[in-house]
Structures are given as C-alpha cells and as structure tokens.
Design a protein around this motif. Structure first.
Motif, short mmCIF file in Angstrom:
data_model
loop_
_atom_site.label_atom_id
_atom_site.label_comp_id
_atom_site.label_asym_id
_atom_site.label_seq_id
_atom_site.Cartn_x
_atom_site.Cartn_y
_atom_site.Cartn_z
N PHE B 126 14.45 12.33 1.18
CA PHE B 126 15.46 11.28 1.13
C PHE B 126 15.97 11.09 -0.30
O PHE B 126 17.16 10.96 -0.55
CB PHE B 126 14.90 9.97 1.68
CG PHE B 126 15.91 8.87 1.70
CD1 PHE B 126 16.98 8.90 2.57
CD2 PHE B 126 15.81 7.79 0.82
CE1 PHE B 126 17.93 7.89 2.59
CE2 PHE B 126 16.75 6.78 0.83
CZ PHE B 126 17.81 6.83 1.71
N ILE B 127 15.02 11.09 -1.25
CA ILE B 127 15.42 10.94 -2.66
C ILE B 127 16.29 12.15 -3.07
O ILE B 127 17.34 11.99 -3.68
CB ILE B 127 14.18 10.83 -3.57
CG1 ILE B 127 13.46 9.52 -3.28
CG2 ILE B 127 14.59 10.89 -5.05
CD1 ILE B 127 12.16 9.35 -4.04
N ASN B 128 15.84 13.34 -2.70
CA ASN B 128 16.63 14.54 -3.01
C ASN B 128 18.03 14.44 -2.45
O ASN B 128 19.00 14.82 -3.09
CB ASN B 128 15.96 15.78 -2.42
CG ASN B 128 14.73 16.17 -3.19
OD1 ASN B 128 14.52 15.69 -4.29
ND2 ASN B 128 13.92 17.01 -2.59
N ALA B 187 7.26 14.21 -8.60
CA ALA B 187 7.29 15.58 -9.10
C ALA B 187 8.20 16.44 -8.24
O ALA B 187 9.01 17.22 -8.75
CB ALA B 187 5.88 16.16 -9.12
N TYR B 188 8.10 16.29 -6.92
CA TYR B 188 8.92 17.13 -6.05
C TYR B 188 10.40 16.76 -6.16
O TYR B 188 11.27 17.63 -6.19
CB TYR B 188 8.45 17.03 -4.60
CG TYR B 188 9.22 17.95 -3.69
CD1 TYR B 188 9.03 19.32 -3.79
CD2 TYR B 188 10.14 17.47 -2.78
CE1 TYR B 188 9.74 20.19 -2.99
CE2 TYR B 188 10.85 18.33 -1.98
CZ TYR B 188 10.66 19.69 -2.08
OH TYR B 188 11.37 20.55 -1.30
N SER B 189 10.65 15.45 -6.24
CA SER B 189 12.06 15.02 -6.29
C SER B 189 12.73 15.44 -7.58
O SER B 189 13.95 15.58 -7.63
CB SER B 189 12.15 13.50 -6.16
OG SER B 189 11.45 13.09 -5.03
N ILE B 238 26.54 20.03 7.76
CA ILE B 238 25.84 20.93 6.84
C ILE B 238 24.73 20.19 6.12
O ILE B 238 23.62 20.71 5.94
CB ILE B 238 26.84 21.54 5.84
CG1 ILE B 238 27.84 22.39 6.61
CG2 ILE B 238 26.14 22.34 4.79
CD1 ILE B 238 28.91 22.98 5.77
N ILE B 239 24.99 18.93 5.76
CA ILE B 239 23.97 18.14 5.06
C ILE B 239 22.80 17.86 5.98
O ILE B 239 21.64 17.96 5.58
CB ILE B 239 24.60 16.85 4.50
CG1 ILE B 239 25.55 17.21 3.36
CG2 ILE B 239 23.54 15.88 4.02
CD1 ILE B 239 26.34 16.07 2.82
N ILE B 240 23.08 17.52 7.23
CA ILE B 240 21.99 17.25 8.17
C ILE B 240 21.10 18.48 8.32
O ILE B 240 19.87 18.39 8.28
CB ILE B 240 22.56 16.83 9.55
CG1 ILE B 240 23.18 15.44 9.44
CG2 ILE B 240 21.47 16.83 10.61
CD1 ILE B 240 23.92 15.01 10.68
N ALA B 246 14.89 21.03 4.60
CA ALA B 246 14.21 20.68 3.35
C ALA B 246 12.84 20.08 3.64
O ALA B 246 11.94 20.14 2.82
CB ALA B 246 15.06 19.70 2.54
N ILE B 247 12.70 19.47 4.82
CA ILE B 247 11.43 18.81 5.14
C ILE B 247 10.26 19.80 5.17
O ILE B 247 9.23 19.55 4.53
CB ILE B 247 11.57 18.01 6.45
CG1 ILE B 247 12.40 16.76 6.16
CG2 ILE B 247 10.21 17.61 7.01
CD1 ILE B 247 12.80 15.99 7.37
#
Lengths: 353, 320, 313
Positions: B126-128, B187-189, B238-240, B246-247
């Motif tokens: 979500f942050i990404n 760290a991941y974000s 495309i974003i969805i 990404a999950i």
C-alpha cells in the motif's frame, strides 16, 4: 514448373489456358473465433495470366488480404479454414498442398510484399542476409554467388551503392528503400506471381510514386504476373490491366482497367470512384463518401452485402444474393440492377433518379 | 437463361444505414467484459477462493484456538500433527499441526504468523502504491527536465540490488524497532515503490499523448474531468494488476529476510520466521518446515495466478 | 555506440557512488554508531577499526577515506573475526561464484528453451505444463525448493535405495552441486521462461515473421533464425536483476546445503550483528552486481544492431 513429388498437381484443371498463372474458383475462407465463424472470403473467383497486373480493390476488411494470403497459405490454420473452393497456381492445387510443398512454393513460385516495410524486415539481421536466405533456400547457389545475386537484385530495384547496403541493417534504410529491398527479396527467385499487399499505403506520397514506378518497370521487364492489392483506386489506374472490386468477401465487379473506370456497372464501384479526387474534376463536383460501414462478416446479410449502403437498394437485394451478370467478355458484376427483368428507375420508384 | 423474377421484387427501398451499423456482436461494457473473462478463468477463480480462505484463517483462528501462540506445553514438545493433549486441563484438545521444540501449538502460530506476514505485505504494498502513484504521477505530469531527473533517480535506485538495500535499512531501522515489523515495512517500502512509479509515469505520459485525451481537451473538458474520466479508468486496471503481483514479492522479501534472521523478533512470528525455525529441526520433524513453506508458496502462487488472470481479463487486446 | 557506452559508464559510476554513500551513512546512523557503540568490541579490534576508518577524524574526511579504501578493494574489518573482509571474501566467494554461475547458466538455458516450447506450442498441453512449472518457480522461494529437494532427493531417496545420488551438504563432488544449483536456479528459470514466452508470442506476431514464412522457410528455421534472436533481447536485459536474484538467493541455499560460500558468512554475520561485515559484504555484492549489470548492458548494445548505431534509446 519444376517437377516435385510433394507438389499436388491439379488434374481437374488441365484445361486451363497455358498462360494462366493463377486461377481461383469459388474460394471461401473462414476464421473460427470465439464469437463464431467469420466468413472473411465468401466465394471469390479470379484469374491472373502471365505478365498481367490484376488489381484487387476494396475497403479494409473486405477480404482482399485474406484472399492473397490464402494463395500462399500464410493464414495460420487453424483458425483459418478453406471450407470450399479451388486455388490453382501454375498447375499446383494449393488447397490440397501440404505444408512441406507450400514451403517450396512460397518465395519461389509466388512471393509477396507487405504493407508496412518498417516492420517487414527482421531488425536484427542484415538486409543482404535476408535476401541471401531466400535465394539459398530455393536456388542451389554458394554463399558468395547468392550474395552476388542479392546485390544484383538490390541494383535492379535502384538501391544506390548496393555492395555497401547489403551489409546494413533495416533501420539504416529509409522506408522507401526497405520496400525496395522487400521487392528485391520477392523477385530474387524469379517467381511466376508477385503479390503486393498495399505496397504503398504506409509510405509518403512521393515515395509511393517511386515504388509504383518500380513495380511498373518490373511489369515491363519481367514475365512475373502481379496482384496489386489496394484500397486506393487512384494507385491502380495507371498500372493494372484488370481490376477486381471486392466487397464483404466477394468480388462485386471485375473487368479491364477501362471497363472499371469508364463503364462500371456496380453501385459500389461507382461509389468508390465518386470518392476519388481527380485532376479534371470540376470545382463544383463534390467528393462523395460512402455512408455506413461494411457488414460484420460474423453474420453476413442474406442478400447483397452492399444493400444497406446502396442508394439503388431494392426489395430483392435484401433477401437474395445477386448472381454474377456477364457484361462483355471478362467484364462482369454482381448486382440485381443488371438482371434482364429489372425495370427502369422510375418504375422501381427510385427517388432522385 | 435467367429465371423470370416478379417485378414487385424490384421495388426500390433505398439505403438503410442504420441496419448496416447494427453490429452483430453485442456491445459489452469494459468492466463487465473484464469480469466475465475473469470468472471464465478457472485458475484465477480458485486462487481468489484460496486467498479469501487464507485471509479468513489468519483473522479467525487466533480468536477461536484453544491455545495462544506463546503458550508452552513442555510435556509434549515437537509433537506430530494431530496430537491429542493428555494433560488434565486440556485433555482431548488436538494440536492440529503438532507442536514445536518449545511445545507451542503450531496451528495457532501458523495463522498468527500469517497475520503478520500478510499485514507486512499489504501495508508495504500500500505504501509502495501511494509513493509510486504520487512520484510517477508528478514525474509524468510535469514532463521535461523534472521528469528526466526524477526518472534518473529511479534508475539509480533500481541499479542497486534491492535486497542489499533492504538488508542495510533493516539493519538501521531494526535496531530501534522491538517488533521487527515496522522496520521490515520501512525497508521494503524504501525501494519497492520504483516499479509502481515507473508504471504510473508510463501510463500518464502515454495517455497524455493519446488522441482521445487530446480530443477531450479540444472539446473543452477540464483537467479534473480528464483525470477522472480518461486517465483513471485506463490506468486503474494496470495498477490493480501491479498491486496484485507486488504482494507475492513482498511476502517473498519478508520470508527471505526472516529466513536469514532479519525478520520479526521474538515473541512475534511470521511465516518466514516459522520456516527459519523449521529448517533447524527439518530432518527430524519435517512438518515444521512444510507447514509455513506451503503457506508461503500457496499464498504467492494464488496472488500470482490471480494477478495473471486479472491482467488477461483487463487486456483489451484479448477482448472478444 | 560510444555514446551508449559512456552513458552506461556514467550510470554505473553514479549507482556505485550512491551505494557507497548509503552504506557509509547507514554505518553511522546505527544507534551509537556501529563502530563505537558496540560494547563487546575487544580493544585490539577497536584499534584496528580506528586506524581503518579514521574514526577520530571529521565525518567528511572519514567519507573520503571510506571511498579511498573501497577503491583499493578494502571493504573494512569484521568485528567478530577481526580479519579484513576482503580476505574472507576472497576465501569464500569462489564457492558462491561457482554455485551462482552454474545456477545462472542452467536458469538461462532451460528457461529460454521452456519459453520457446511454450510459445511455439501455444495453447497445447506443452504450453500449460511449461507455464505451470514457471508459475510454481515464481511462487516458491528458493529456500523452500532447496529444503524440498534436500529432503526428498537427498534424504528419502538415499534411505529408500541405499544409493547416494545426491550429496546433501558441502560443495565438492559433482553430486553435491546438483541440488543447490537447481534450487537456486528454479526461480530465475521460471522468470526467464515466462518472459521468453511473452516475448516469443510478441515476435511471432510480427510482420517480419510473415516475411520469413513467405520466403518459404520451414517453421523450424523461422523460429530459430528469426524469432528467437529477436525474442531473446528482453531476456538479455533482465540478466542483471536475474544475477542479483541468484547471488542473493545463494544466502539461503548455502545455509541449507552448508556450502562454505560468502552467503553463509553473510547470514552468520547478520545473526551475530557483525555490522562492519554486513556492510562490507553488502558493498561487495552491490558492486559486483552493478558491474554485472554494466556488462549486460554493454553486451546488449553489441547484440542489438539498433543500439549499436543510434547510441541507445
């Protein structure tokens, strides 16, 4: 024709005239899609003789490219299918020919150039190599000989400095030069028939003229017959010997150049010509577009495919397909207006007649 | 030679453009068509069901389990799957997945761990998404020099192997983070947003040039209307898809870091740390590794397949 | 071409510098400082550290020293072992490199072949099977693949047959190298095969494929001489990230199979909070991969004739 075991000789067609290069009879081509069977070509009959230029004219999606690609069996099968009809190239039965035989025919007996020269050459292979590949595939030549041949053909299509150019990649060529290289490749095995599928559509107007001049030269200098596919009647006027006008998967009118331009009978041909600007047209003459769009070939109409857009449309046009009516010699058209029983315009009740 | 035809059949009716225009194919709205194709894709459907099941288990199991995650049963450590308790208070209660070396119930730990793994993944993605959309949106919308600089920065960040950066950052943030959860997310974000930013920028730039947007502008549509009616619907699909895909990558990163000992700290656990514990006793009690391993793989697989299904469903080139 | 090379060199230098800056400031950002904040550092190690990093000097000077050390190939000193990290790397990285190269080669060759197979046999059982393998590869982390292989092919197969087909630990005989290399390559193999399939399908729809067919070439020639050459370009571009995935994946695979590679040291240093070792190794890995990326970019420039002349896109 070279004798070849895998090639299927068409015995039924022994009676064709010797100068006949290509004979298509009642060809049907369908594509099986999720939505159903798209009947892209619905009974096309055509023929081309040695050294002759036949133009196939029509709007996009009318089946002209499919017809041409069927001659080489380039449409992937499936989804494409030939439910009916005959294609005879030289003395070969194309419909029955297996893939192996087709590989010997493609590029040698019949070759093709495509619409967009920018995408038709392999970007990671030198242009010369792409031509050499075709030559070596069909003619028993050494690498050096094949390269010399490639240079010879590049010279033939007026590419300057061909010795250097063979080593270059397609992106170093301009659009017009690429199309020339395509033509050189297509001619390199001296085919009986050259199919040019909208060879100038993707090019600038000035380059278009050069390519047409080149095709004209080829017509004059070689015995190769040419099928010129286009949606632009203007392009074919100077070059075609005969013209076939296609609409919705059928040939609606076919005849010599003169007949189509000056003695046309089918309302679609007339509409096409009316939408064409000409130098001698009067200032007051309006260019007339054809309203509407061609029918969806998933469910072609029962009657004449042009009926919905035709200003002469009659009751019968909606229900029954018009047969081909012979006019003079090879000139024929498929339109109910040509039926001997068809009355005059006033009697039909046509407005603005 | 010709059959005679009745004269009235030649009655003039004139052109009928409308009937010609009526398409044989029924026109279907984009959304409905995409949904139809998504539901026709059986694999994607099954994956959606699995995802929902996993989510439900991680949410519900800790509430209804007879054990808590850190409760130790020293009488039966490393118990096999389906072990039935024999001690007095909990006689007859089953350790569905057995117990670990400290006698903790693995079933409840699996779903507690799943909670944390999935939470880390969702929050990080979500942050990404937020950062990527803002960064990419600005970059694409501004264009020119700003765009150029912003994209060069992204390129440099992408040039550094992301796991290295994540490990370094985890090291810094982790030392002041008692749970280890926040530092994993941070760290991941810190590096995970670049993919989304590139994607969004690409969409914005492409759509800015597109004829229908220019047409909308020419017709006098305001910026907000263009964004709401044209940019969003076109980019959204495309974003969805990108988010869905990404999950699993976030889940993988969490599991990987936990596995090398950089994950959540005790007493918390995640699928990665459970796998890490499991690998030490693997040769004796393989199920202690299998369980978290299957959870991780199944989750990643489901999200990947579901994402693929979504992408195919949204792809206009595949419309039929 | 020169412009393209210079551009790539520029990017590489900037990225390396970014990595250096990052590691430097992270070391200083650690609470109480990684160097001075650790209570357990023995005095002789501390003296060594001070000499190495100039810890008594101002931070700007320290950074210059840090960059200088890096350029000389000096990655600092391990707090735990009190040995130069570069020595540890030179001893152990050979194993990691051996493992990584084997895994990478296998992933690329098998992945490309699988992708070609799936695209050419599109829609058939072959395609489904290949893509099933690929999706599993993408979804199952390497440490799980490694454990599964070790358990079934290493332990169970040995117990069932009495023949040692695969060694379970170490890195010496050939049969000890198969399982770790496969476990490490599986994920990348899957990524490559998916990419290759998409790329092949794209290329097979291009006009020049039709041209090649119209020349009369056989399907096999069309695929191998025209399609594969073009379709493989995107695969080349991801070789950098793939190499990164393989090398970092080696951390866990080396741990599972007890291979004395750098990855195993790295994981150990994480567990023991050996900060200088973590930072030094990270820097080494980072540098290695950034340079690998650079090489891949250059190679791409040579393979794709369009880049060669236009100086990059």
């Amino acid at each position: 024709m070279e004798k070849n075991k895998t090639v299927v000789i068409n015995n039924k067609k022994k009676d064709l005239p010797p100068e006949r290069v290509l004979d298509i009879e009642n060809l049907h081509v369908s594509f099986d899609t999720y939505a159903g069977e798209v009947k892209a070509v619905r009974g096309v009959t055509l023929h081309v003789d040695k050294g002759e230029v036949l133009a196939i004219v029509g709007e996009s999606g009318c089946g002209k490219s499919v017809t041409a690609q069927t001659i080489m069996k380039l449409n992937p099968m499936p989804p494409a299918r030939i439910p009916e009809g005959e294609v005879t190239l030289g003395d070969i039965d194309i419909v029955a020919a297996p893939e192996k035989a087709m590989q010997k025919i493609r590029g040698k007996t019949v070759s093709m150039i495509f619409q967009d020269p920018m995408t038709c050459l392999n970007p990671t292979m030198q242009v010369g190599k792409q031509i050499v590949e075709a030559i070596k595939h069909h003619r028993k030549l050494s690498g050096a000989e094949a390269k010399a041949e490639a240079i010879k053909f590049l010279k033939l299509v007026n590419i300057p400095n061909p010795e250097e150019r063979v080593k270059q990649y397609p992106h170093e060529y301009s659009g017009g030069m690429r199309q020339r290289a395509m033509i050189a490749m297509a001619l390199s095995c001296d085919p009986l028939l050259l199919i040019a599928d909208e060879p100038t559509t993707a090019l600038d107007v000035t380059i278009q003229a050069q390519i047409m001049d080149l095709l004209n030269e080829i017509k004059d200098e070689t015995e190769t017959a040419i099928i010129l596919i286009t949606h632009d009647l203007g392009v074919v006027a100077s070059m075609a010997d005969r013209i076939a006008v296609m609409y919705a998967g059928k040939v609606v009118e076919s005849g010599t150049n003169e007949e189509i331009f000056y003695d046309n009978k089918h309302p679609y041909t007339q509409a096409l010509l009316n939408s064409l600007p000409s130098v001698d047209s009067n200032k007051r003459d309006k260019l007339v577009s054809i309203p509407g769009t061609p029918p969806d070939l998933l469910a072609p109409p029962a009657g004449c495919a042009f009926a919905a857009r035709c200003e002469h449309c009659m009751e019968i046009c909606k229900t029954e397909q018009p047969p081909e009516f012979d006019i003079i010699g090879d000139h024929y058209a498929a339109c109910w207006l040509l039926h001997p029983d068809c009355p005059a315009a006033e009697e039909r009740g046509e407005l603005n007649a | 030679m010709m059959d005679n035809i009745e004269r009235n059949k030649f009655k003039w009716v004139g052109p009928d453009i409308e009937s010609g225009e009526a398409m044989a194919r029924k026109s279907v709205t984009f959304g409905r068509d995409a949904m139809r194709r998504l539901f026709k894709n059986k694999a994607a459907g099954v994956c959606l069901v699995i995802i929902v099941l996993l989510l439900l288990l991680t949410i519900l199991v800790p509430f209804f389990s007879p054990f808590t995650m850190n409760e130790q049963h020293l009488t039966h450590t490393n118990a096999p799957m389906g072990f039935v308790c024999t001690n007095e208070e909990q006689a007859g209660v089953v350790h569905l997945f057995g117990t670990d070396a400290l006698g903790r119930d693995i079933f409840v730990r699996t779903w507690e761990g799943g909670r944390i793994s999935l939470m880390i993944a969702f929050v990080a993605v979500f942050i990404n998404f937020l950062v990527g959309v803002i960064y990419g949106g600005i970059s694409g919308y501004m264009g020119g020099l700003v765009d150029n600089i912003m994209m060069r920065i992204v390129e440099v960040i992408n040039g550094i192997p992301y796991l290295m950066v994540v490990i370094l950052l985890k090291m810094v943030v982790g030392s002041s983070d008692p749970t280890g959860i926040v530092s994993l997310i941070v760290a991941y974000s810190a590096v995970g947003w670049t993919g989304m930013a590139r994607l969004v920028r690409g969409q914005v730039v492409a759509l800015k040039e597109q004829e229908f947007v220019i047409a909308a502008k020419a017709l006098g549509a305001g910026s907000s209307r263009i964004i709401a009616r044209h940019l969003l619907p076109n980019s959204l699909s495309i974003i969805i898809v990108e988010i869905t895909l990404a999950i699993p990558s976030a889940i993988f990163t969490e599991a990987f870091l936990s596995f090398i000992g950089m994950g959540v700290t005790i007493p918390y656990c995640s699928w990665g740390s459970l796998a890490n514990d499991g690998v030490t006793v693997f040769q004796l009690y393989p199920s202690q590794l299998w369980i978290p391993a299957i959870c991780i793989s199944l989750t990643m697989l489901s999200f990947n397949l579901f994402g693929d299904g979504l992408r195919d469903a949204f792809d206009p080139r595949l419309r039929r | 071409m020169l412009k393209y090379i210079l551009k790539r060199v520029g990017y590489t230098v900037v990225t390396l510098f970014a990595l250096l800056t990052l590691t430097f400031f992270i070391m200083h950002a650690l609470p109480g400082d990684a160097f001075t904040g650790q209570k357990a550092i023995p005095p002789e190690v501390m003296a060594n550290l001070e000499a190495k990093y100039g810890l008594d000097k101002p931070i700007g000077e320290q950074f210059v020293m840090y960059v200088g050390n890096f350029l000389r190939g000096d990655f600092g000193v391990s707090i735990k072992y009190n040995r130069p990290i570069s020595t540890i790397i030179s001893e152990s990285f050979v194993y990691s490199l051996d493992l990584g190269v084997r895994a990478l080669l296998f992933a690329v060759i098998a992945g490309v072949l699988l992708g070609i197979l799936a695209s050419v046999k599109r829609g058939t059982g072959w395609d489904t099977a290949a893509m099933l393998i690929a999706i599993i590869g993408v979804s199952v982390p390497s440490f799980i693949v490694g454990s599964v292989l070790q358990y079934f092919l290493g332990l169970q197969l040995f117990q069932a047959t009495g023949i040692k087909f695969f060694a379970v630990t170490g890195w010496d005989a050939f049969n000890s190298k198969i399982l770790p290399a496969f476990a490490l390559s599986f994920g990348s193999l899957a990524t490559i095969s998916r990419l290759m399939r998409t790329s092949m399908l794209d290329v097979l729809g291009q006009d020049y494929i039709k041209t090649a067919k119209a020349k009369g070439l056989s399907n096999r020639k069309v695929i191998w001489k025209h399609a594969v050459r073009n379709a493989i370009m995107p695969v080349v571009t991801v070789l950098g990230p793939i190499a990164a995935a393989v090398l970092t994946g080696a951390f866990v695979v080396e741990r599972i199979f007890s291979i004395p590679g750098l990855g195993k040291f790295f994981v150990q240093s994480v567990r023991e909070n050996d900060y200088t070792m973590i930072a030094g190794t990270t820097m080494f890995y980072g540098t290695f991969l950034i340079l690998a990326n650079f090489v891949v970019d250059l190679a791409y420039g040579f393979i794709d004739p369009r880049v060669k002349l236009e100086g990059g896109k």
